[in-house]
Design a protein around this motif. Structure first.
Motif, PDB file in Angstrom:
ATOM      1  N   TYR A   1       0.583  -1.031  -0.101  1.00 31.53           N
ATOM      2  CA  TYR A   1      -0.282   0.158  -0.561  1.00 31.53           C
ATOM      3  C   TYR A   1       1.135   1.424   0.177  1.00 31.53           C
ATOM      4  CZ  TYR A   1      -2.554   3.997   1.888  1.00 31.53           C
ATOM      5  OH  TYR A   1      -2.926   4.986   2.167  1.00 31.53           O
ATOM      6  N   PHE A   2       2.232   1.118   1.024  1.00 31.14           N
ATOM      7  CA  PHE A   2       2.370   2.494   0.648  1.00 31.14           C
ATOM      8  C   PHE A   2       3.745   2.936   0.154  1.00 31.14           C
ATOM      9  CE2 PHE A   2       2.369   1.884   5.653  1.00 31.14           C
ATOM     10  CZ  PHE A   2       2.106   3.633   5.825  1.00 31.14           C
ATOM     11  N   VAL A   3       4.059   2.146  -1.067  1.00 29.38           N
ATOM     12  CA  VAL A   3       4.668   1.967  -2.231  1.00 29.38           C
ATOM     13  C   VAL A   3       3.752   2.421  -3.325  1.00 29.38           C
ATOM     14  CG1 VAL A   3       6.464   0.996  -1.491  1.00 29.38           C
ATOM     15  CG2 VAL A   3       5.202  -0.527  -3.125  1.00 29.38           C
ATOM     16  N   GLY A   4       2.275   2.370  -3.225  1.00 29.45           N
ATOM     17  CA  GLY A   4       1.582   2.837  -3.992  1.00 29.45           C
ATOM     18  C   GLY A   4       1.228   0.992  -4.776  1.00 29.45           C
ATOM     19  N   GLY A   5       1.076  -0.266  -4.511  1.00 33.94           N
ATOM     20  CA  GLY A   5       0.596  -1.253  -4.767  1.00 33.94           C
ATOM     21  C   GLY A   5      -0.695  -1.430  -4.816  1.00 33.94           C
ATOM     22  N   MET A   6      -1.265  -2.752  -4.998  1.00 38.02           N
ATOM     23  CA  MET A   6      -2.945  -2.669  -5.301  1.00 38.02           C
ATOM     24  C   MET A   6      -2.957  -3.879  -4.806  1.00 38.02           C
ATOM     25  SD  MET A   6      -3.292  -1.944 -10.053  1.00 38.02           S
ATOM     26  CE  MET A   6      -5.474  -2.020  -8.684  1.00 38.02           C
ATOM     27  N   HIS A   7      -2.203  -4.183  -4.094  1.00 37.62           N
ATOM     28  CA  HIS A   7      -2.525  -5.949  -3.669  1.00 37.62           C
ATOM     29  C   HIS A   7      -2.877  -5.903  -2.200  1.00 37.62           C
ATOM     30  CE1 HIS A   7      -0.431  -6.987  -7.354  1.00 37.62           C
ATOM     31  NE2 HIS A   7      -1.642  -7.340  -7.555  1.00 37.62           N
ATOM     32  N   ASN A   8      -3.980  -4.888  -1.671  1.00 32.58           N
ATOM     33  CA  ASN A   8      -4.234  -4.914  -0.300  1.00 32.58           C
ATOM     34  C   ASN A   8      -5.494  -4.652  -0.570  1.00 32.58           C
ATOM     35  OD1 ASN A   8      -4.237  -1.773  -0.766  1.00 32.58           O
ATOM     36  ND2 ASN A   8      -2.446  -2.275  -1.623  1.00 32.58           N
ATOM     37  N   PHE A   9      -5.722  -5.331   1.391  1.00 36.93           N
ATOM     38  CA  PHE A   9      -7.193  -5.262   1.625  1.00 36.93           C
ATOM     39  C   PHE A   9      -7.610  -3.494   2.782  1.00 36.93           C
ATOM     40  CE2 PHE A   9      -6.208  -9.494   1.454  1.00 36.93           C
ATOM     41  CZ  PHE A   9      -6.581  -9.909   0.037  1.00 36.93           C
ATOM     42  N   GLU A  10      -8.528  -3.781   2.414  1.00 39.13           N
ATOM     43  CA  GLU A  10      -8.884  -2.164   3.646  1.00 39.13           C
ATOM     44  C   GLU A  10      -8.032  -2.871   4.996  1.00 39.13           C
ATOM     45  OE1 GLU A  10     -10.604   1.106   4.554  1.00 39.13           O
ATOM     46  OE2 GLU A  10     -10.574   0.031   2.562  1.00 39.13           O
ATOM     47  N   ILE A  11      -8.236  -3.776   5.168  1.00 41.53           N
ATOM     48  CA  ILE A  11      -7.675  -4.390   6.404  1.00 41.53           C
ATOM     49  C   ILE A  11      -6.368  -3.558   6.916  1.00 41.53           C
ATOM     50  CG2 ILE A  11      -6.958  -6.420   6.589  1.00 41.53           C
ATOM     51  CD1 ILE A  11      -8.663  -5.459   9.994  1.00 41.53           C
ATOM     52  N   ASP A  12      -5.489  -3.676   5.797  1.00 43.26           N
ATOM     53  CA  ASP A  12      -3.851  -2.959   5.951  1.00 43.26           C
ATOM     54  C   ASP A  12      -3.993  -2.182   5.723  1.00 43.26           C
ATOM     55  OD1 ASP A  12      -3.035  -6.207   5.509  1.00 43.26           O
ATOM     56  OD2 ASP A  12      -4.032  -6.170   3.347  1.00 43.26           O
ATOM     57  N   ARG A  13      -5.010  -1.681   4.788  1.00 44.43           N
ATOM     58  CA  ARG A  13      -4.584  -0.091   4.956  1.00 44.43           C
ATOM     59  C   ARG A  13      -5.272   0.887   6.017  1.00 44.43           C
ATOM     60  NH1 ARG A  13      -7.124  -2.181  -0.235  1.00 44.43           N
ATOM     61  NH2 ARG A  13      -8.670  -1.371   0.459  1.00 44.43           N
ATOM     62  N   MET A  14      -5.662   0.096   6.857  1.00 48.79           N
ATOM     63  CA  MET A  14      -6.150   0.788   7.639  1.00 48.79           C
ATOM     64  C   MET A  14      -5.151   0.993   9.213  1.00 48.79           C
ATOM     65  SD  MET A  14     -10.315  -0.413   8.744  1.00 48.79           S
ATOM     66  CE  MET A  14     -10.296  -0.647  10.475  1.00 48.79           C
ATOM     67  N   LEU A  15      -4.619   0.135   9.189  1.00 47.95           N
ATOM     68  CA  LEU A  15      -3.537   0.130  10.055  1.00 47.95           C
ATOM     69  C   LEU A  15      -2.289   0.708   9.104  1.00 47.95           C
ATOM     70  CD1 LEU A  15      -1.784  -1.083  12.288  1.00 47.95           C
ATOM     71  CD2 LEU A  15      -0.514  -3.061  10.854  1.00 47.95           C
ATOM     72  N   ALA A  16      -1.764   0.949   7.831  1.00 49.25           N
ATOM     73  CA  ALA A  16      -1.169   1.880   6.993  1.00 49.25           C
ATOM     74  C   ALA A  16      -1.422   3.380   7.361  1.00 49.25           C
ATOM     75  CB  ALA A  16      -0.872   1.754   5.859  1.00 49.25           C
ATOM     76  N   ARG A  17      -2.572   3.789   7.571  1.00 51.95           N
ATOM     77  CA  ARG A  17      -3.366   4.989   7.992  1.00 51.95           C
ATOM     78  C   ARG A  17      -2.921   5.292   9.568  1.00 51.95           C
ATOM     79  NH1 ARG A  17      -7.766   3.756   3.870  1.00 51.95           N
ATOM     80  NH2 ARG A  17      -8.884   2.353   5.615  1.00 51.95           N
ATOM     81  N   GLN A  18      -3.058   4.366  10.235  1.00 60.69           N
ATOM     82  CA  GLN A  18      -2.740   4.803  11.333  1.00 60.69           C
ATOM     83  C   GLN A  18      -1.229   5.248  11.740  1.00 60.69           C
ATOM     84  OE1 GLN A  18      -4.752   1.035  13.021  1.00 60.69           O
ATOM     85  NE2 GLN A  18      -4.967   2.052  14.862  1.00 60.69           N
TER      86      GLN A  18
END
Length: 268
Positions: free
Chosen positions: A24-41
């Motif tokens: 997610y952080f490097v702009g990929g598309m292979h992640n889920f909302e649960i990963d994006r939630m943690l990334a945003r935290q």
């Protein structure tokens, strides 16, 4: 949630994955909302985290270009994660079509994506294994098929050793790889550091404990010990943007804000 067709059975889609957070952080598309939630935290604590991830990926590209130009045609990329644009085989094979690459990752999701991406590329493969068990990696048939350890190999450990706790003895794993590869081989490491980290970064590090691979921040001297038995190339162990930048302007005013060190070393 509905399991995507590319997600292997047995993967817990309700728990964030470190490799998918990185994707997610490097702009990929292979992640889920649960990963994006943690990334945003994490990003709320450390606004520069995405920039740091990209700095690590940029160093990888610079390093691979240097290695191909130095005559290296074999790459063992351990802790490769989910391949995104500009990964090792793309950079190496664009410069030398005969380059061979084996990716290794402990995350089955990262491995599944890698297999799909590498389908039809006979000079690249992926292995599901752990850096903390190097003998398993070295004994894998895919590794034996593509890599000849009687000739120089580039071992890439970019952003992986800080996921290995001290009780798993990461230094011993690196030493095993060092003793296996032929003279003329190279070792590249990037590693998140404890040095100079603000409080918010330390809080973000605690959040990483919610994934299956908690981050272990180490000091520069601790990271340097992974290069025992190798000869460091200039400029040595430095903050990521300082390692052979393409342009001086790429370094920025505060290279230490990358929060990580990187280096390339040679086996004499």
């Amino acid at each position: 949630m509905t399991r995507p067709s590319w997600a292997p059975e047995g993967i817990d889609l309700d728990r964030p994955s470190a490799s998918r957070v990185y994707d997610y952080f490097v702009g990929g598309m292979h992640n889920f909302e649960i990963d994006r939630m943690l990334a945003r935290q994490i990003e709320a604590f450390t606004p520069n985290v995405a920039e740091t991830m990209r700095a690590n990926r940029d160093l990888l590209r610079r390093c691979v270009r240097f290695l191909v130009d130095a005559g290296i045609t074999q790459f063992l990329d351990i802790g490769s994660g989910i391949p995104t644009v500009g990964n090792v085989h793309e950079v190496a094979q664009a410069r030398n079509p005969s380059a061979r690459v084996v990716y290794v990752d402990i995350d089955p999701v990262a491995v599944a994506h890698s297999r799909a991406i590498l389908d039809g590329n006979p000079a690249a493969a992926v292995v599901n294994a752990d850096i903390a068990a190097p003998d398993t990696i070295l004994a894998d048939p895919q590794v034996a098929k593509l890599l000849d350890f009687d000739k120089p190999v580039a071992v890439l450990l970019l952003g992986v050793l800080h996921f290995v706790p001290d009780d798993a003895d990461p230094a011993a794993a690196v030493a095993r790889l060092r003793d296996t590869v032929a003279p003329g081989s190279y070792l590249a490491i990037t590693h998140a550091t404890l040095d100079g980290q603000p409080t918010e970064v330390l809080e973000a590090q605690k959040l990483s404990g919610r994934t299956s691979t908690e981050i272990v921040l180490r000091t520069k001297p601790e990271i340097a010990t992974f290069f025992d038995g190798w000869t460091l190339l200039d400029p040595g162990l430095v903050h990521l943007p300082l390692w052979r930048p393409d342009n001086p302007s790429d370094v920025g005013d505060h290279p230490e804000s990358s929060g990580a060190y990187g280096a390339l070393a040679h086996k004499d």
